[in-house]
Enzyme design. Sequence first.
Site, PDB file in Angstrom:
ATOM      1  N   THR A 131      36.758  26.342  43.188  1.00 52.04           N
ATOM      2  CA  THR A 131      36.589  27.788  43.087  1.00 52.04           C
ATOM      3  C   THR A 131      36.638  28.306  41.834  1.00 52.04           C
ATOM      4  O   THR A 131      37.666  27.985  41.275  1.00 52.04           O
ATOM      5  CB  THR A 131      37.307  28.431  44.408  1.00 52.04           C
ATOM      6  OG1 THR A 131      37.016  29.879  44.067  1.00 52.04           O
ATOM      7  CG2 THR A 131      39.020  28.437  44.000  1.00 52.04           C
ATOM      8  N   ASP A 132      35.790  29.507  41.698  1.00 51.40           N
ATOM      9  CA  ASP A 132      36.134  30.261  40.137  1.00 51.40           C
ATOM     10  C   ASP A 132      37.300  30.977  40.232  1.00 51.40           C
ATOM     11  O   ASP A 132      37.965  31.569  39.177  1.00 51.40           O
ATOM     12  CB  ASP A 132      34.999  30.986  39.818  1.00 51.40           C
ATOM     13  CG  ASP A 132      34.663  32.043  41.084  1.00 51.40           C
ATOM     14  OD1 ASP A 132      35.331  32.046  42.056  1.00 51.40           O
ATOM     15  OD2 ASP A 132      33.758  32.737  40.701  1.00 51.40           O
ATOM     16  N   GLU A 133      37.945  31.224  41.416  1.00 53.23           N
ATOM     17  CA  GLU A 133      39.180  31.906  41.350  1.00 53.23           C
ATOM     18  C   GLU A 133      40.405  31.374  40.698  1.00 53.23           C
ATOM     19  O   GLU A 133      41.439  31.983  40.533  1.00 53.23           O
ATOM     20  CB  GLU A 133      39.609  32.098  42.951  1.00 53.23           C
ATOM     21  CG  GLU A 133      38.416  32.918  43.839  1.00 53.23           C
ATOM     22  CD  GLU A 133      39.037  33.558  45.016  1.00 53.23           C
ATOM     23  OE1 GLU A 133      39.965  34.006  45.263  1.00 53.23           O
ATOM     24  OE2 GLU A 133      38.184  33.582  46.064  1.00 53.23           O
ATOM     25  N   TYR A 156      46.143  31.501  47.433  1.00 53.10           N
ATOM     26  CA  TYR A 156      44.931  30.700  47.660  1.00 53.10           C
ATOM     27  C   TYR A 156      44.347  29.709  46.507  1.00 53.10           C
ATOM     28  O   TYR A 156      44.304  28.814  46.311  1.00 53.10           O
ATOM     29  CB  TYR A 156      43.573  31.301  48.306  1.00 53.10           C
ATOM     30  CG  TYR A 156      42.566  30.860  48.134  1.00 53.10           C
ATOM     31  CD1 TYR A 156      42.093  29.471  48.731  1.00 53.10           C
ATOM     32  CD2 TYR A 156      41.390  31.234  47.296  1.00 53.10           C
ATOM     33  CE1 TYR A 156      40.929  28.808  48.632  1.00 53.10           C
ATOM     34  CE2 TYR A 156      40.207  30.534  47.246  1.00 53.10           C
ATOM     35  CZ  TYR A 156      39.813  29.462  47.947  1.00 53.10           C
ATOM     36  OH  TYR A 156      39.010  28.662  47.537  1.00 53.10           O
ATOM     37  N   LYS A 160      44.558  25.879  44.975  1.00 53.91           N
ATOM     38  CA  LYS A 160      43.320  25.391  44.737  1.00 53.91           C
ATOM     39  C   LYS A 160      43.393  24.673  43.252  1.00 53.91           C
ATOM     40  O   LYS A 160      43.171  23.871  42.840  1.00 53.91           O
ATOM     41  CB  LYS A 160      42.074  26.021  44.822  1.00 53.91           C
ATOM     42  CG  LYS A 160      41.446  26.311  46.045  1.00 53.91           C
ATOM     43  CD  LYS A 160      41.209  25.184  47.040  1.00 53.91           C
ATOM     44  CE  LYS A 160      39.939  24.607  46.183  1.00 53.91           C
ATOM     45  NZ  LYS A 160      39.547  23.220  47.002  1.00 53.91           N
TER      46      LYS A 160
END
Length: 349
Positions: A131-133, A156, A160
Amino acid sequence: MKLLVTGGAGFIGSAVVRKAIADGHAVVNVDALTYAANPANLDEVAGNDRYAFEQVDIRDRAELDRVFATHEPDAVMHLAAESHVDRSIDGPADFIDTNIVGTYTLLEAARAYHGGGHGRGRDFRFHHISTDEVFGTLGETGLFSETTPYSPNSPYSASKAASDHLVRAWGETYGLPVVLSNCSNNYGPYHFPEKLIPVVILNALAGREIPVYGQGINVRDWLYVEDHAAALLTVVTKGRLGESYNIGGDAEATNIDIVRRICALMDEMNPTGAPHDRLITFVKDRPGHDLRYAIDASKIRAELGWEPSVTLDEGLRRTVAWYLENRPWWQAIQERGHKLERLGLKAAG
């Protein structure tokens, strides 16, 4: 190719499975069928002779070894993950266990399979989907590139980020042939009804308040899930080993803009209860809410020739139509006890 897809009964995973089967690949779907997984997402491929399902937890090494030995995949596409930020705030342990320990276990099983030279394993590759998060938050300008430093801000995204680093390390240290991708916010059909867009649609349909965090000024780059599935299959088949690819929809919008667009579509497509924007309610923001994400997808365009094909307006229209036309799908989820309730507040005190 024969693809081993983890999390293939989830939102993005099932889109990948459906697209892969349509493109002529064989798929082994490995999914533990936790709360957000739904076998109904795969009804259209369930009878296909190129599709196989294994209900296996990615933390179970013995079962993973059996799956690899039985099916001899050409590649792994690793999508299995706990993914809801609000849930990670309330209960981070599941995210550490699945996203970090599960990824480690899967990497070790893949390494044993690849190192053993089992049939197709000699040309094996491991595609990790992230994810870009993991990059944290942006100000009003700038884009996330493949070289942006990691700076996760939620349990989260931290889990990741850790899984991304594990995959890179297994590539560098053990020679596992890996490729990575980081995507922006996905939306579209079969989206589990706890994320923003399905919550807005279903609350508007039911005449319930539509909660918007803070003032709704947080910006996301929205990527239609079927475009993402096409991008992922491009990366797993054509991506350069050891590289990472950012995948975005070129569709930045604030959360409040997304909510208002959906309300307008609901006014048009389901006029009962209109105007639906009267239901918008601003609620306390969640802890650590990143202001803005935006993806620079120039690398995947230049190297692999992929670009998004669905505009945000068209994707939102398709998504609203899908939820209106597929009520038995989401009603079954609600009947299993899923409530459209606010999560992620336990850290607020």
